[in-house]
Design a protein around this motif. Structure first.
Motif, short mmCIF file in Angstrom:
data_model
loop_
_atom_site.label_atom_id
_atom_site.label_comp_id
_atom_site.label_asym_id
_atom_site.label_seq_id
_atom_site.Cartn_x
_atom_site.Cartn_y
_atom_site.Cartn_z
N LEU A 36 1.04 -1.32 -0.29
CA LEU A 36 -0.01 0.09 -0.01
C LEU A 36 1.01 1.10 -0.07
O LEU A 36 0.62 2.24 -0.74
CB LEU A 36 -0.94 -0.10 1.03
N ASN A 37 1.95 1.39 0.86
CA ASN A 37 2.84 2.48 0.80
C ASN A 37 3.48 2.51 -0.47
O ASN A 37 3.70 3.73 -1.16
CB ASN A 37 4.04 2.27 1.78
N THR A 38 4.04 1.66 -1.03
CA THR A 38 4.69 1.89 -2.39
C THR A 38 3.76 2.15 -3.78
O THR A 38 4.06 2.71 -4.59
CB THR A 38 5.51 0.44 -2.73
N SER A 39 2.45 1.62 -3.79
CA SER A 39 1.55 1.89 -4.49
C SER A 39 1.01 3.44 -4.36
O SER A 39 0.71 3.79 -5.50
CB SER A 39 0.48 0.95 -4.59
N GLY A 40 0.93 3.90 -3.36
CA GLY A 40 0.42 5.15 -2.94
C GLY A 40 1.60 6.43 -3.04
O GLY A 40 0.93 7.39 -3.27
N GLY A 41 2.86 5.93 -3.14
CA GLY A 41 3.69 7.03 -3.29
C GLY A 41 4.33 7.55 -2.04
O GLY A 41 5.18 8.31 -1.88
N GLY A 42 3.68 7.18 -0.76
CA GLY A 42 4.23 7.75 0.54
C GLY A 42 3.53 7.02 1.72
O GLY A 42 2.98 5.82 1.36
N ASP A 43 3.90 7.42 2.63
CA ASP A 43 3.13 6.54 4.00
C ASP A 43 1.77 6.64 3.79
O ASP A 43 1.06 7.78 3.58
CB ASP A 43 3.77 7.16 5.21
#
Length: 92
Positions: A36-43
C-alpha cells in the motif's frame, strides 16, 4: 500509536515469544501495508491501512467454510484462521 508501529511492535514480540503462527500472520499484514505504501507514493494513513486489512480479512473469510477440510488435509500444521483473527484485533 499508529497501526504500522503497532504491527512492527507485535512482530518483535512474536519473534521473542517464538510464536510462528502469529508471526506469519503479522508478516502478511505488514506485506500488505508495504504494498500500500509503495503503490500510494508515500506513507499510508491509518484509515488506508484499516481498509487494506478489511480487504485481507474479507479475502480470508470467504473461502474458509468451503475449503476447510481440503486446507486441513493439505496443510495440517498451518492455521488459516489465525491471520483473519489477528487482523480483526487491529480493526477493533
Amino acid at each position: 500509536m499508529s497501526i504500522t508501529k503497532q504491527i512492527n511492535d507485535d512482530i518483535k514480540k512474536a519473534m521473542l515469544a517464538k510464536d510462528k503462527k502469529r508471526l506469519e500472520a503479522l508478516r502478511a499484514v505488514k506485506s500488505a501495508v508495504l504494498l500500500l505504501n509503495t503503490s500510494g507514493g508515500g506513507d499510508a494513513s491509518d484509515e488506508d491501512v484499516t481498509k487494506a486489512m478489511q480487504k485481507l480479512v474479507k479475502q480470508r473469510k470467504m473461502p474458509l467454510p468451503f475449503f476447510k477440510n481440503k486446507v486441513e488435509r493439505i496443510w495440517p500444521k498451518r492455521s488459516c484462521f489465525k491471520p483473519r483473527l489477528l487482523m480483526n484485533t487491529f480493526l477493533k
